[in-house]
Scaffold this motif. Sequence first.
Motif, PDB file in Angstrom:
ATOM      1  N   GLU A  12       0.757  -1.026  -0.073  1.00 32.73           N
ATOM      2  CA  GLU A  12       0.113  -0.070  -0.078  1.00 32.73           C
ATOM      3  C   GLU A  12       0.262   1.210  -0.031  1.00 32.73           C
ATOM      4  O   GLU A  12       2.573   0.955   0.328  1.00 32.73           O
ATOM      5  N   MET A  60      11.062   5.096  -1.310  1.00 34.39           N
ATOM      6  CA  MET A  60      12.144   5.510  -0.602  1.00 34.39           C
ATOM      7  C   MET A  60      13.430   3.833  -1.227  1.00 34.39           C
ATOM      8  O   MET A  60      14.592   4.568  -0.982  1.00 34.39           O
ATOM      9  N   LYS A  97       8.008   1.311  -0.497  1.00 35.59           N
ATOM     10  CA  LYS A  97       8.677   1.289  -1.685  1.00 35.59           C
ATOM     11  C   LYS A  97       9.813   2.148  -2.099  1.00 35.59           C
ATOM     12  O   LYS A  97      10.213   2.248  -2.773  1.00 35.59           O
TER      13      LYS A  97
HETATM   14  N1  LIG Z   1       9.722  14.283   2.747  1.00 33.57           N
HETATM   15  C1  LIG Z   1       9.877  13.421   4.091  1.00 33.57           C
HETATM   16  N2  LIG Z   1       9.359  13.557   5.151  1.00 33.57           N
HETATM   17  C2  LIG Z   1       9.055  12.146   5.676  1.00 33.57           C
HETATM   18  N3  LIG Z   1       8.418  11.159   5.585  1.00 33.57           N
HETATM   19  C3  LIG Z   1       8.950  11.165   4.330  1.00 33.57           C
HETATM   20  C4  LIG Z   1       8.722  11.711   3.527  1.00 33.57           C
HETATM   21  N4  LIG Z   1       9.061  10.923   1.858  1.00 33.57           N
HETATM   22  C5  LIG Z   1       8.169   9.904   2.983  1.00 33.57           C
HETATM   23  N5  LIG Z   1       8.277   9.831   3.609  1.00 33.57           N
HETATM   24  C6  LIG Z   1       7.241   8.794   4.417  1.00 33.57           C
HETATM   25  O1  LIG Z   1       8.296   7.434   4.326  1.00 33.57           O
HETATM   26  C7  LIG Z   1       7.589   6.164   4.050  1.00 33.57           C
HETATM   27  C8  LIG Z   1       7.522   4.999   2.979  1.00 33.57           C
HETATM   28  O2  LIG Z   1       7.105   6.839   1.737  1.00 33.57           O
HETATM   29  P1  LIG Z   1       7.509   5.963   0.460  1.00 33.57           P
HETATM   30  O3  LIG Z   1       9.038   5.066   0.086  1.00 33.57           O
HETATM   31  O4  LIG Z   1       7.008   6.739  -0.532  1.00 33.57           O
HETATM   32  O5  LIG Z   1       6.060   4.908   0.079  1.00 33.57           O
HETATM   33  P2  LIG Z   1       5.627   3.766  -0.984  1.00 33.57           P
HETATM   34  O6  LIG Z   1       6.736   4.775  -2.266  1.00 33.57           O
HETATM   35  O7  LIG Z   1       5.818   2.841  -0.633  1.00 33.57           O
HETATM   36  O8  LIG Z   1       3.935   5.123  -1.196  1.00 33.57           O
HETATM   37  C9  LIG Z   1       6.191   6.412   4.730  1.00 33.57           C
HETATM   38  O9  LIG Z   1       5.331   6.727   5.692  1.00 33.57           O
HETATM   39  C10 LIG Z   1       6.393   8.694   4.067  1.00 33.57           C
HETATM   40  O10 LIG Z   1       4.976   8.694   4.856  1.00 33.57           O
END
Ligand SMILES: Nc1ncnc2c1ncn2[C@@H]1O[C@H](COP(=O)(O)OP(=O)(O)O)[C@@H](O)[C@H]1O
Lengths: 327, 320, 282
Positions: A39, A46, A44
């Motif tokens: 979800e 990151m 993913k």
């Molecule tokens: N710039 C940011 N500041 C704080 N938290 C972040 C930031 N970018 C992503 N996150 C957090 O990192 C987590 C993983 O995000 P992400 O990898 O984008 O998820 P996905 O690609 O699986 O949807 C999430 O909990 C998101 O809220």
Amino acid sequence: MLEVRDLSVEIAAGREKLRVVEGVSFSVGRGEAVGLVGESGSGKSMSAFAILNLFPSPHARIAGGDIWLEGRNLRGLSAREWRGVRGAQIGMVFQDPSSYLDPLIPVGRQVAETLRAHGRNEGAEARVLELLDLMELPSPAEVARKYPHELSGGMRQRILIAAALALRPALLIADEPTTALDVTVQAGILDLLTRLRVELDLGILLITHDLGVVAETCQQVHVMYAGTIVEQNEVGALFRQPRHPYSQGLLGSMLGPDSRAGNLFSIPGSVPGARDMPAGCRFHPRCPIFQPGLCDTGEPALVDRTGGGSDRCRRSGEFDNAWRRTA
Amino acid sequence: MWFVARRLLHAVPLLFCVVVLNFVLIAATPGDPVTILVGDFPAPPGYVEQVKREFGLDQPIYVQLMRYLGHVLTGDLGYSFANRQPVSTLILGRLAATLELTLTALLLASLLGIALGMLAARWRGSWLDSGVQGIASTGYSIPDFWLGQLLILVFSIWLGWLPSQGNMSVRGAPEGFAGFLDHLRYLLLPALALSFRYLALIARITRAAMLEVLSADFILAARSRGASETSVMITHALRNAAAPVITVIGYNLGFILAGSALIETVFGWPGIGRLLFDSISRRDYPVMMAILLMVSVTVVLANLATDILHRAIDPRVGDR
Amino acid sequence: MSTPILEARSVSQLFPIRSRQRLFARTVMQRAVDGISVSIHPGEVVALVGESGSGKSTLGRMLLGLLPPSEGSIHFRGEPVAGLSGDAARRFRREVQVVFQDTGASLNPRHTIGQSVALPLQHNLRLPAGEVGRRVDTLLDQVGLAPARFRERLPHELSGGQRQRVGIARALASEPSVIIADEPVSALDVSVRAQVLELLDRLRRQRQLAYLFITHDLGVVRALADRVLVMQGGQLVESGEVDALLTSPQHAYTQRLLAATPVPDPARQAQRLAQALAGRPA
Ligand SMILES: Nc1ncnc2c1ncn2[C@@H]1O[C@H](COP(=O)(O)OP(=O)(O)O)[C@@H](O)[C@H]1O
Ligand SMILES: Nc1ncnc2c1ncn2[C@@H]1O[C@H](COP(=O)(O)OP(=O)(O)OP(=O)(O)O)[C@@H](O)[C@H]1O
Ligand code: SF4
Ligand SMILES: [Mg+2]
Ligand SMILES: [Mg+2]
């Protein structure tokens, strides 16, 4: 070819450090497509950015683990060496093809940027045309001169793929490459990725939240939940017999030919944030077969199972579908 | 090209309005130009009427307006009562000096402002960034004539490095390259004083625009292709930040023109700004009108140039 | 059948496309929607599918009264919308609501969730203050957001799926009889998508709420819709009962859409691979 071991990513939020990816391991071989599903917010993207050590936010950084690419550990490379890897050994494409292209530069030059960034100025133009042709774009010379706003979403995504593959990297990371596209356009892009994988012997890490896309394009699947991988298996086995209740729930909430409003399944609750991560199994507040004492003491390890695959559930395999409790 | 023609055509009614407005504004201000023309001496009876008739000042105001418009269209800007010279001769004599001063200031402000803004954005949060932001906020709040006087005080009076009045050595100005250098010494202080506020504004806008662009998705995509930071700054960031910067430069050109009246007066620079200052104090209508007209035309042209540059930079402008 | 709540009678929408090459720009007109008729009855779900740019959203905006049709007319409960005024016009605006793909983005970032949902209650229904609070809680509850946890939160503290549900709660606050839903679940995760679809279906059964559902996800169409309309190039190319139409699609686009929809069955990979290698479609 790509081997990620125990990767962790941290985001600094004020004085806090949030672990948004924790101990993730996976590998991608040549000519293989590996799916990363889960979800939104499960980490993913990151994980994908970490492989290039390139994050959209200046507060994010790799906090641990190793990234082996063709026998070389990328952890500890200098900024300059990382630049040498990006584009040349690993290409990346993104979710929204319109915002990832510079609106003021003809798309051909953006494809050529990969070549120029690595000093391949000679014959760049011819190579761009060759690439656009490979992307099945009609009249490449004409397309190369156009600006992003003059192209459709599907064509823009093809441009991004061309730029990512200009130097024939061994690995392509595709972060939700079709999520912003129409279903018919999506099918074209997926077919293209499959063809490139086979013809160029390209390794693909495909990130998506659409299990249908994974089923049609990937050979290996990793299911991510709340920053960790909770189940890993070969695609056929995973769809036939998911073992983790989360994977079972994800598959169950897909809309099939018999899904009708009134009988739709969904996993209750939502993905926890890094700030309020539950103790023990990260999925336990939403799990239908949560067992106090068993599931909330320490995080379950990713265990290899007999018959292939691995998962992080203490009651793995007890139920065919934990949500329906048929043993 | 058609676009330019079309925009020029659109500018015509605008300029017409400007001319009429200028005329009305000046005619509405109290004070009788004839008094200035004739002087304070007791004039012989009938002389005032004769002068009025001679210059058409006895006609109703709309007749004066129509005549003025006709003259402007044929390039005749009128006759300066106070200087007893045709206005066009008067202005042409001063044009070079003003162009030199304002263009130098414009160039100085744009180049330095953009460079400083870029550096500040590139090394955001560094001492360099703080420095630029300091300059930007103080520069914007200092009135330019005050800055001019400060510069004179420091560089001409205390240090004695640079001259404070005029645009060349009055006695024995050297020839050739030495003459050019001599001239530059005169240009430096007024150009600096005139450009500072503008420079501060441009630096601030450039910094903000660059920072915004640097967080865009396509910057991340360029980095993922292995592009170096310098190349990202120049090929993507600067280009995308250019639109707001050019808008600010173009639409605020009025700043420099307005500022030049004061700066030329402070530095004794023999340009149009000073001419305007003098003609206001003497109520020299035709000169005032001609200068205001010139300023309006310049502003309209600057806006046009801004729009043309926009189109050149951004392929999305104008074909939606 | 009863009178339709909302009806489009051979509506067209022409947009000017400017050409930039001339001294006096000549305008060419593009038919984004070309002579389409639709009627939506109480409690009915009409799906609208079609490729990107085929005119779906434009038709939706005309039905909402946001865009007057260039030709044809929109009727609300039998009355032409163009002629409505006063109370009737207010009723139209209240009863016909919209939900977009990213409704969350249109929430005021400085208003709490509770305030956002309360706004239509105060303005459209003119409820007294005490009543508003109670209604907000009921609505949040209905869309599956615990009022106590969410009422005081700001939009940025919510996930995409939660924001989307707030958008739906806000649309429901005006007690609409029909909702134009433009890709309301496309951006949602599978599990949240199922929750939102169930919610929409429950409201349809409880309140006889009708929907025009714009989407390109055939799974969604099958799960929720009664009838489906297929658009291409501004025109209606096919329409009918969902099950019948999806079992034997007649038009080429519908067939392509059906073939392109991913199926969670890895056994199809071999077939797709063959197709991918063989086909370099123009
Ligand atoms: N710039 C940011 N500041 C704080 N938290 C972040 C930031 N970018 C992503 N996150 C957090 O990192 C987590 C993983 O995000 P992400 O990898 O984008 O998820 P996905 O690609 O699986 O949807 C999430 O909990 C998101 O809220
Ligand atoms: N305000 C407008 N001015 C000019 N053309 C417009 C305008 N709005 C839409 N169009 C054009 O009308 C056509 C139909 O657009 P519309 O948004 O209805 O498509 P759609 O079917 O909703 O597509 P998508 O699936 O991508 O949302 C397109 O060609 C679009 O470019
Ligand atoms: S470990 Fe326990 S709580 Fe976690 S998924 Fe397995 S059964 Fe559920
Ligand atoms: Mg993501
Ligand atoms: Mg649309």
